[in-house]
Motif scaffolding. Structure first.
Motif, PDB file in Angstrom:
ATOM      1  N   TYR A   1      48.984  53.098 -20.612  1.00 41.93           N
ATOM      2  CA  TYR A   1      49.011  54.370 -19.889  1.00 41.93           C
ATOM      3  C   TYR A   1      50.443  54.886 -19.725  1.00 41.93           C
ATOM      4  O   TYR A   1      50.736  56.051 -20.004  1.00 41.93           O
ATOM      5  N   VAL A   2      51.329  54.003 -19.303  1.00 42.46           N
ATOM      6  CA  VAL A   2      52.724  54.410 -19.106  1.00 42.46           C
ATOM      7  C   VAL A   2      53.353  54.807 -20.437  1.00 42.46           C
ATOM      8  O   VAL A   2      54.073  55.816 -20.530  1.00 42.46           O
ATOM      9  N   ALA A   3      53.081  54.029 -21.488  1.00 41.15           N
ATOM     10  CA  ALA A   3      53.677  54.305 -22.799  1.00 41.15           C
ATOM     11  C   ALA A   3      53.216  55.642 -23.368  1.00 41.15           C
ATOM     12  O   ALA A   3      54.001  56.357 -24.004  1.00 41.15           O
TER      13      ALA A   3
ATOM     14  N   HIS B   1      53.749  58.617 -20.050  1.00 37.47           N
ATOM     15  CA  HIS B   1      55.116  58.765 -19.523  1.00 37.47           C
ATOM     16  C   HIS B   1      56.109  58.095 -20.471  1.00 37.47           C
ATOM     17  O   HIS B   1      56.816  57.151 -20.085  1.00 37.47           O
ATOM     18  N   PRO B   2      56.179  58.569 -21.713  1.00 31.98           N
ATOM     19  CA  PRO B   2      57.030  57.891 -22.712  1.00 31.98           C
ATOM     20  C   PRO B   2      58.518  57.914 -22.371  1.00 31.98           C
ATOM     21  O   PRO B   2      59.238  56.972 -22.700  1.00 31.98           O
ATOM     22  N   LEU B   3      58.984  58.979 -21.731  1.00 28.37           N
ATOM     23  CA  LEU B   3      60.413  59.079 -21.430  1.00 28.37           C
ATOM     24  C   LEU B   3      60.841  58.105 -20.334  1.00 28.37           C
ATOM     25  O   LEU B   3      62.000  57.682 -20.294  1.00 28.37           O
ATOM     26  N   SER B   4      59.923  57.745 -19.467  1.00 25.45           N
ATOM     27  CA  SER B   4      60.237  56.811 -18.371  1.00 25.45           C
ATOM     28  C   SER B   4      59.716  55.402 -18.632  1.00 25.45           C
ATOM     29  O   SER B   4      59.801  54.551 -17.750  1.00 25.45           O
ATOM     30  N   TYR B   5      59.209  55.182 -19.834  1.00 24.63           N
ATOM     31  CA  TYR B   5      58.555  53.907 -20.137  1.00 24.63           C
ATOM     32  C   TYR B   5      59.490  52.710 -19.955  1.00 24.63           C
ATOM     33  O   TYR B   5      59.128  51.703 -19.335  1.00 24.63           O
ATOM     34  N   ALA B   6      60.691  52.822 -20.479  1.00 24.41           N
ATOM     35  CA  ALA B   6      61.628  51.690 -20.415  1.00 24.41           C
ATOM     36  C   ALA B   6      62.007  51.358 -18.983  1.00 24.41           C
ATOM     37  O   ALA B   6      62.206  50.184 -18.642  1.00 24.41           O
ATOM     38  N   GLN B   7      62.120  52.382 -18.133  1.00 30.52           N
ATOM     39  CA  GLN B   7      62.483  52.140 -16.737  1.00 30.52           C
ATOM     40  C   GLN B   7      61.309  51.571 -15.942  1.00 30.52           C
ATOM     41  O   GLN B   7      61.479  50.657 -15.122  1.00 30.52           O
TER      42      GLN B   7
ATOM     43  N   HIS C   1      43.305  58.674 -17.950  1.00 29.65           N
ATOM     44  CA  HIS C   1      44.547  59.433 -18.119  1.00 29.65           C
ATOM     45  C   HIS C   1      44.982  59.459 -19.579  1.00 29.65           C
ATOM     46  O   HIS C   1      45.477  60.487 -20.073  1.00 29.65           O
ATOM     47  N   ILE C   2      44.795  58.337 -20.279  1.00 29.20           N
ATOM     48  CA  ILE C   2      45.156  58.295 -21.700  1.00 29.20           C
ATOM     49  C   ILE C   2      44.299  59.264 -22.500  1.00 29.20           C
ATOM     50  O   ILE C   2      44.798  60.006 -23.364  1.00 29.20           O
ATOM     51  N   LEU C   3      42.991  59.279 -22.220  1.00 28.60           N
ATOM     52  CA  LEU C   3      42.089  60.186 -22.926  1.00 28.60           C
ATOM     53  C   LEU C   3      42.458  61.637 -22.677  1.00 28.60           C
ATOM     54  O   LEU C   3      42.470  62.459 -23.611  1.00 28.60           O
ATOM     55  N   ALA C   4      42.775  61.963 -21.424  1.00 28.71           N
ATOM     56  CA  ALA C   4      43.182  63.326 -21.113  1.00 28.71           C
ATOM     57  C   ALA C   4      44.460  63.704 -21.856  1.00 28.71           C
ATOM     58  O   ALA C   4      44.604  64.831 -22.356  1.00 28.71           O
ATOM     59  N   SER C   5      45.380  62.751 -21.951  1.00 28.98           N
ATOM     60  CA  SER C   5      46.627  63.017 -22.668  1.00 28.98           C
ATOM     61  C   SER C   5      46.384  63.189 -24.157  1.00 28.98           C
ATOM     62  O   SER C   5      46.977  64.065 -24.804  1.00 28.98           O
ATOM     63  N   ILE C   6      45.482  62.381 -24.723  1.00 31.29           N
ATOM     64  CA  ILE C   6      45.189  62.465 -26.155  1.00 31.29           C
ATOM     65  C   ILE C   6      44.537  63.800 -26.498  1.00 31.29           C
ATOM     66  O   ILE C   6      44.898  64.463 -27.480  1.00 31.29           O
ATOM     67  N   LEU C   7      43.550  64.198 -25.697  1.00 27.79           N
ATOM     68  CA  LEU C   7      42.847  65.452 -25.965  1.00 27.79           C
ATOM     69  C   LEU C   7      43.745  66.660 -25.812  1.00 27.79           C
ATOM     70  O   LEU C   7      43.477  67.718 -26.383  1.00 27.79           O
ATOM     71  N   GLY C   8      44.808  66.509 -25.049  1.00 27.94           N
ATOM     72  CA  GLY C   8      45.739  67.618 -24.862  1.00 27.94           C
ATOM     73  C   GLY C   8      46.748  67.768 -25.971  1.00 27.94           C
ATOM     74  O   GLY C   8      47.532  68.716 -25.980  1.00 27.94           O
TER      75      GLY C   8
ATOM     76  N   ALA D   1      47.936  68.508 -29.840  1.00 26.28           N
ATOM     77  CA  ALA D   1      47.474  69.326 -30.961  1.00 26.28           C
ATOM     78  C   ALA D   1      47.424  68.540 -32.264  1.00 26.28           C
ATOM     79  O   ALA D   1      46.652  68.848 -33.167  1.00 26.28           O
ATOM     80  N   SER D   2      48.259  67.508 -32.397  1.00 24.44           N
ATOM     81  CA  SER D   2      48.369  66.752 -33.638  1.00 24.44           C
ATOM     82  C   SER D   2      47.228  65.744 -33.753  1.00 24.44           C
ATOM     83  O   SER D   2      47.071  64.873 -32.904  1.00 24.44           O
ATOM     84  N   SER D   3      46.426  65.870 -34.828  1.00 24.34           N
ATOM     85  CA  SER D   3      45.346  64.916 -35.054  1.00 24.34           C
ATOM     86  C   SER D   3      45.884  63.549 -35.462  1.00 24.34           C
ATOM     87  O   SER D   3      45.272  62.523 -35.152  1.00 24.34           O
ATOM     88  N   SER D   4      47.023  63.526 -36.142  1.00 26.09           N
ATOM     89  CA  SER D   4      47.619  62.244 -36.525  1.00 26.09           C
ATOM     90  C   SER D   4      48.080  61.468 -35.299  1.00 26.09           C
ATOM     91  O   SER D   4      47.959  60.241 -35.237  1.00 26.09           O
ATOM     92  N   GLY D   5      48.617  62.198 -34.302  1.00 26.71           N
ATOM     93  CA  GLY D   5      49.033  61.550 -33.065  1.00 26.71           C
ATOM     94  C   GLY D   5      47.856  60.978 -32.311  1.00 26.71           C
ATOM     95  O   GLY D   5      47.936  59.892 -31.741  1.00 26.71           O
ATOM     96  N   ARG D   6      46.738  61.698 -32.322  1.00 25.04           N
ATOM     97  CA  ARG D   6      45.534  61.195 -31.680  1.00 25.04           C
ATOM     98  C   ARG D   6      45.034  59.928 -32.370  1.00 25.04           C
ATOM     99  O   ARG D   6      44.667  58.952 -31.711  1.00 25.04           O
ATOM    100  N   GLY D   7      45.024  59.957 -33.698  1.00 24.00           N
ATOM    101  CA  GLY D   7      44.550  58.799 -34.441  1.00 24.00           C
ATOM    102  C   GLY D   7      45.387  57.561 -34.202  1.00 24.00           C
ATOM    103  O   GLY D   7      44.859  56.459 -34.039  1.00 24.00           O
ATOM    104  N   LYS D   8      46.707  57.725 -34.142  1.00 21.80           N
ATOM    105  CA  LYS D   8      47.591  56.582 -33.901  1.00 21.80           C
ATOM    106  C   LYS D   8      47.377  56.018 -32.504  1.00 21.80           C
ATOM    107  O   LYS D   8      47.358  54.798 -32.307  1.00 21.80           O
ATOM    108  N   THR D   9      47.204  56.902 -31.527  1.00 21.91           N
ATOM    109  CA  THR D   9      46.977  56.450 -30.156  1.00 21.91           C
ATOM    110  C   THR D   9      45.648  55.721 -30.031  1.00 21.91           C
ATOM    111  O   THR D   9      45.555  54.675 -29.394  1.00 21.91           O
ATOM    112  N   PHE D  10      44.610  56.282 -30.661  1.00 25.90           N
ATOM    113  CA  PHE D  10      43.302  55.630 -30.624  1.00 25.90           C
ATOM    114  C   PHE D  10      43.356  54.252 -31.275  1.00 25.90           C
ATOM    115  O   PHE D  10      42.769  53.288 -30.770  1.00 25.90           O
ATOM    116  N   SER D  11      44.046  54.136 -32.408  1.00 31.83           N
ATOM    117  CA  SER D  11      44.107  52.853 -33.103  1.00 31.83           C
ATOM    118  C   SER D  11      44.856  51.815 -32.286  1.00 31.83           C
ATOM    119  O   SER D  11      44.535  50.624 -32.333  1.00 31.83           O
TER     120      SER D  11
END
Length: 258
Positions: free
Chosen positions: A85-87, A90-96, A182-189, A191-201
């Motif tokens: 979920y954090v990754a 919240h990718p920009l704050s993930y490391a912190q 929250h992850i599903l909501a972020s994925i559906l939001g 536009a890139s189908s490739s980004g969705r596929g990578k997240t789902f995998s």
């Protein structure tokens, strides 16, 4: 087990995999190895040996280890969902947020509650008197079946284990459901189908293990014992004790490294 061992070696030795996701994956694989070694060896021995007797001490020890590893894995799977979920959200704050210190504390929390909870459940299982030789209708010592063999009233022990299962199984499940909502909501939001596929995998393997582990464990410990017999319990015991440890999400490693 060999694949889990390989994952442990790779994630703990390869500096390129020095991230929270692989840190959790390595510990999950280690838990799976411990989980399998508490049940499979004895089952294989009984398949080839004529003497199927299990001593009281061996049964109690096995049950404690199964409880401890199982509870620790429940909690660790929830922490892994939170990490995803954090990754993703919240990718920009993930490391912190998911620093090394936080990851160590989360894994330590899973182990601590697993070991402590194992003591409670083991005590509740064997608190009653066992005044005769008993036959366990399962391939390992499982609490509800052993409690049913007690000469005393098993209701208090069964109720306590049921209440404990609600806390141990449902609390992490709530965190997993919230994280993936929250992850599903972020994925559906996106536009890139490739980004969705990578997240789902990335999340698919973790979700597969969660579904197998939680549904089978809930059936074994959160249902009325009068609704089915030991023969119907065995497949579900097999599902949460053997299948999830053998289905550790190895695909995450290779998909991420591409």
């Amino acid at each position: 087990m060999a694949m889990n061992g390989l994952i442990i070696f790779i994630t703990w030795t390869d500096p390129r995999l020095n991230s929270p996701m692989y840190f959790f994956l390595g510990h999950l694989s280690f838990l799976d190895v411990c989980f399998i070694t508490t049940t499979i060896p004895q089952m294989l021995i009984h398949l080839v040996a004529k003497n199927h007797i299990v001593s009281f001490v061996s049964c109690s020890t096995q049950m404690y280890l199964v409880f401890s590893m199982g509870v620790a894995e429940c909690i660790l799977l929830a922490f892994m969902a939170y990490d995803r979920y954090v990754a993703i959200c919240h990718p920009l704050s993930y490391a912190q947020i998911m620093s090394r210190q936080v990851c160590v504390k989360l894994v330590s929390t899973a182990w601590f509650f697993g070991l402590i909870n194992g003591i409670l459940l083991d005590y509740m299982t064997f608190r009653g008197p066992f005044c005769r030789d008993n036959h366990i209708e399962n391939f390992f010592c499982e609490a509800p079946i052993v409690i049913a063999l007690s000469c005393g009233d098993p209701q208090f022990s069964l109720t306590t284990i049921f209440a404990d299962a609600i806390v141990v199984l449902l609390s992490p499940m709530v965190l997993i459901v919230i994280s993936y909502a929250h992850i599903l909501a972020s994925i559906l939001g996106r536009a890139s189908s490739s980004g969705r596929g990578k997240t789902f995998s990335t999340c698919a393997s973790h979700l597969t293990v969660v579904i197998f582990f939680y549904t089978s464990a809930m059936f074994s410990y959160m249902n009325p014992r009068s609704t089915h017999g030991p023969d119907k319990d065995k497949p579900f015991s097999l599902l949460y004790a053997i299948i999830p440890p053998c289905a550790t999400p190895t695909s995450i490693v290779f998909k991420t490294r591409k």
